[in-house]
Scaffold this motif. Sequence first.
Motif, PDB file in Angstrom:
ATOM      1  N   PRO A  28     -16.863  53.546   6.838  1.00  0.00           N
ATOM      2  CA  PRO A  28     -15.491  53.204   7.208  1.00  0.00           C
ATOM      3  C   PRO A  28     -14.589  53.119   5.983  1.00  0.00           C
ATOM      4  N   ILE A  29     -13.321  53.411   6.209  1.00  0.00           N
ATOM      5  CA  ILE A  29     -12.319  53.404   5.137  1.00  0.00           C
ATOM      6  C   ILE A  29     -11.037  52.787   5.677  1.00  0.00           C
ATOM      7  N   PHE A  30     -10.288  52.122   4.798  1.00  0.00           N
ATOM      8  CA  PHE A  30      -8.991  51.557   5.150  1.00  0.00           C
ATOM      9  C   PHE A  30      -8.010  52.000   4.080  1.00  0.00           C
ATOM     10  N   ILE A  31      -6.880  52.562   4.504  1.00  0.00           N
ATOM     11  CA  ILE A  31      -5.900  53.140   3.578  1.00  0.00           C
ATOM     12  C   ILE A  31      -4.551  52.461   3.805  1.00  0.00           C
ATOM     13  N   VAL A  32      -3.882  52.118   2.712  1.00  0.00           N
ATOM     14  CA  VAL A  32      -2.542  51.530   2.769  1.00  0.00           C
ATOM     15  C   VAL A  32      -1.622  52.408   1.937  1.00  0.00           C
ATOM     16  N   SER A  33      -0.500  52.826   2.541  1.00  0.00           N
ATOM     17  CA  SER A  33       0.438  53.669   1.801  1.00  0.00           C
ATOM     18  C   SER A  33       1.866  53.355   2.223  1.00  0.00           C
ATOM     19  N   LYS A  34       2.801  53.908   1.460  1.00  0.00           N
ATOM     20  CA  LYS A  34       4.222  53.714   1.709  1.00  0.00           C
ATOM     21  C   LYS A  34       4.882  55.082   1.702  1.00  0.00           C
ATOM     22  N   SER A  35       5.833  55.275   2.599  1.00  0.00           N
ATOM     23  CA  SER A  35       6.545  56.544   2.667  1.00  0.00           C
ATOM     24  C   SER A  35       8.047  56.293   2.607  1.00  0.00           C
ATOM     25  N   ILE A  36       8.765  57.233   2.026  1.00  0.00           N
ATOM     26  CA  ILE A  36      10.223  57.136   1.991  1.00  0.00           C
ATOM     27  C   ILE A  36      10.866  57.981   3.097  1.00  0.00           C
ATOM     28  N   ASP A  37      10.056  58.650   3.910  1.00  0.00           N
ATOM     29  CA  ASP A  37      10.592  59.464   5.002  1.00  0.00           C
ATOM     30  C   ASP A  37      11.426  58.605   5.937  1.00  0.00           C
ATOM     31  N   TYR A  38      12.564  59.138   6.323  1.00  0.00           N
ATOM     32  CA  TYR A  38      13.440  58.413   7.243  1.00  0.00           C
ATOM     33  C   TYR A  38      13.054  58.747   8.684  1.00  0.00           C
ATOM     34  N   VAL A  39      12.930  57.708   9.502  1.00  0.00           N
ATOM     35  CA  VAL A  39      12.637  57.868  10.923  1.00  0.00           C
ATOM     36  C   VAL A  39      13.731  57.124  11.679  1.00  0.00           C
ATOM     37  N   GLN A  40      14.387  57.794  12.626  1.00  0.00           N
ATOM     38  CA  GLN A  40      15.422  57.139  13.420  1.00  0.00           C
ATOM     39  C   GLN A  40      14.790  56.031  14.255  1.00  0.00           C
ATOM     40  N   GLN A  41      15.482  54.910  14.344  1.00  0.00           N
ATOM     41  CA  GLN A  41      14.953  53.763  15.065  1.00  0.00           C
ATOM     42  C   GLN A  41      14.589  54.105  16.502  1.00  0.00           C
ATOM     43  N   SER A  42      15.368  54.955  17.143  1.00  0.00           N
ATOM     44  CA  SER A  42      15.079  55.332  18.533  1.00  0.00           C
ATOM     45  C   SER A  42      13.787  56.145  18.656  1.00  0.00           C
ATOM     46  N   GLN A  43      13.271  56.634  17.525  1.00  0.00           N
ATOM     47  CA  GLN A  43      12.062  57.460  17.527  1.00  0.00           C
ATOM     48  C   GLN A  43      10.825  56.734  16.986  1.00  0.00           C
ATOM     49  N   TYR A  44      10.934  55.451  16.711  1.00  0.00           N
ATOM     50  CA  TYR A  44       9.826  54.723  16.090  1.00  0.00           C
ATOM     51  C   TYR A  44       8.520  54.842  16.877  1.00  0.00           C
ATOM     52  N   MET A  45       8.556  54.566  18.169  1.00  0.00           N
ATOM     53  CA  MET A  45       7.309  54.579  18.936  1.00  0.00           C
ATOM     54  C   MET A  45       6.733  55.992  19.023  1.00  0.00           C
ATOM     55  N   LYS A  46       7.576  56.964  19.295  1.00  0.00           N
ATOM     56  CA  LYS A  46       7.100  58.348  19.370  1.00  0.00           C
ATOM     57  C   LYS A  46       6.497  58.782  18.039  1.00  0.00           C
ATOM     58  N   PHE A  47       7.142  58.416  16.945  1.00  0.00           N
ATOM     59  CA  PHE A  47       6.639  58.752  15.613  1.00  0.00           C
ATOM     60  C   PHE A  47       5.270  58.103  15.385  1.00  0.00           C
ATOM     61  N   ALA A  48       5.134  56.823  15.744  1.00  0.00           N
ATOM     62  CA  ALA A  48       3.870  56.107  15.567  1.00  0.00           C
ATOM     63  C   ALA A  48       2.755  56.763  16.386  1.00  0.00           C
ATOM     64  N   GLU A  49       3.063  57.157  17.613  1.00  0.00           N
ATOM     65  CA  GLU A  49       2.062  57.814  18.461  1.00  0.00           C
ATOM     66  C   GLU A  49       1.631  59.155  17.878  1.00  0.00           C
ATOM     67  N   GLU A  50       2.595  59.957  17.470  1.00  0.00           N
ATOM     68  CA  GLU A  50       2.267  61.272  16.910  1.00  0.00           C
ATOM     69  C   GLU A  50       1.503  61.153  15.600  1.00  0.00           C
ATOM     70  N   ARG A  51       1.881  60.170  14.797  1.00  0.00           N
ATOM     71  CA  ARG A  51       1.187  59.953  13.515  1.00  0.00           C
ATOM     72  C   ARG A  51      -0.259  59.549  13.759  1.00  0.00           C
ATOM     73  N   LEU A  52      -0.476  58.746  14.787  1.00  0.00           N
ATOM     74  CA  LEU A  52      -1.818  58.248  15.100  1.00  0.00           C
ATOM     75  C   LEU A  52      -2.761  59.365  15.538  1.00  0.00           C
ATOM     76  N   ILE A  53      -2.305  60.268  16.380  1.00  0.00           N
ATOM     77  CA  ILE A  53      -3.212  61.297  16.903  1.00  0.00           C
ATOM     78  C   ILE A  53      -3.221  62.579  16.075  1.00  0.00           C
ATOM     79  N   ASN A  54      -2.399  62.625  15.027  1.00  0.00           N
ATOM     80  CA  ASN A  54      -2.353  63.821  14.184  1.00  0.00           C
ATOM     81  C   ASN A  54      -2.744  63.536  12.743  1.00  0.00           C
ATOM     82  N   LEU A  55      -3.630  62.595  12.538  1.00  0.00           N
ATOM     83  CA  LEU A  55      -4.088  62.299  11.185  1.00  0.00           C
ATOM     84  C   LEU A  55      -4.886  63.474  10.631  1.00  0.00           C
ATOM     85  N   PRO A  56      -4.771  63.736   9.337  1.00  0.00           N
ATOM     86  CA  PRO A  56      -5.573  64.800   8.735  1.00  0.00           C
ATOM     87  C   PRO A  56      -7.064  64.545   8.960  1.00  0.00           C
TER      88      PRO A  56
END
Length: 133
Positions: A28-56
């Motif tokens: 098991p591994i745990f990764i912590v990172s920070k991004s400067i990418d801008y995400v519109q507030q109205s898209q937060y949940m959709k972005f989180a879902e897509e990020r979760l199922i599209n991990l490298p």
Amino acid sequence: EGTEFKFTNYLSGSYLYTIDGKTPTENPIFIVSKSIDYVQQSQYMKFAEERLINLPGCVMGVIKTMKPITLDSLSGFVGEAECKGEKGVTELIYQVILFREWGGYYLMVGKAKMGTESYPEIFQKIALRFKRR
């Protein structure tokens, strides 16, 4: 602190924590990172879902849970998914994404082979200690 994970490496702006102190690792591994990418507030949940199922390294991701979370005065989402890893092994993915007020986000991802049922709780324990510096 309080788990068997230890800091292993700093790579491309991400802090990697593993049990065996190695990267790459089969454990098991745990990764912590920070991004400067801008995400519109109205898209937060959709972005989180897509990020979760599209991990490298993961394919055929299926979200099991996704719910709001607030840590260190930052709002975001915590989710769990299952996916097929690089070797066809089913893996658990635990993700916390916290959006910064002025743009960007913090991302915490835990990854473990399925069958290690205690890891969602361990990943949560680690994530709940999040504090900005």
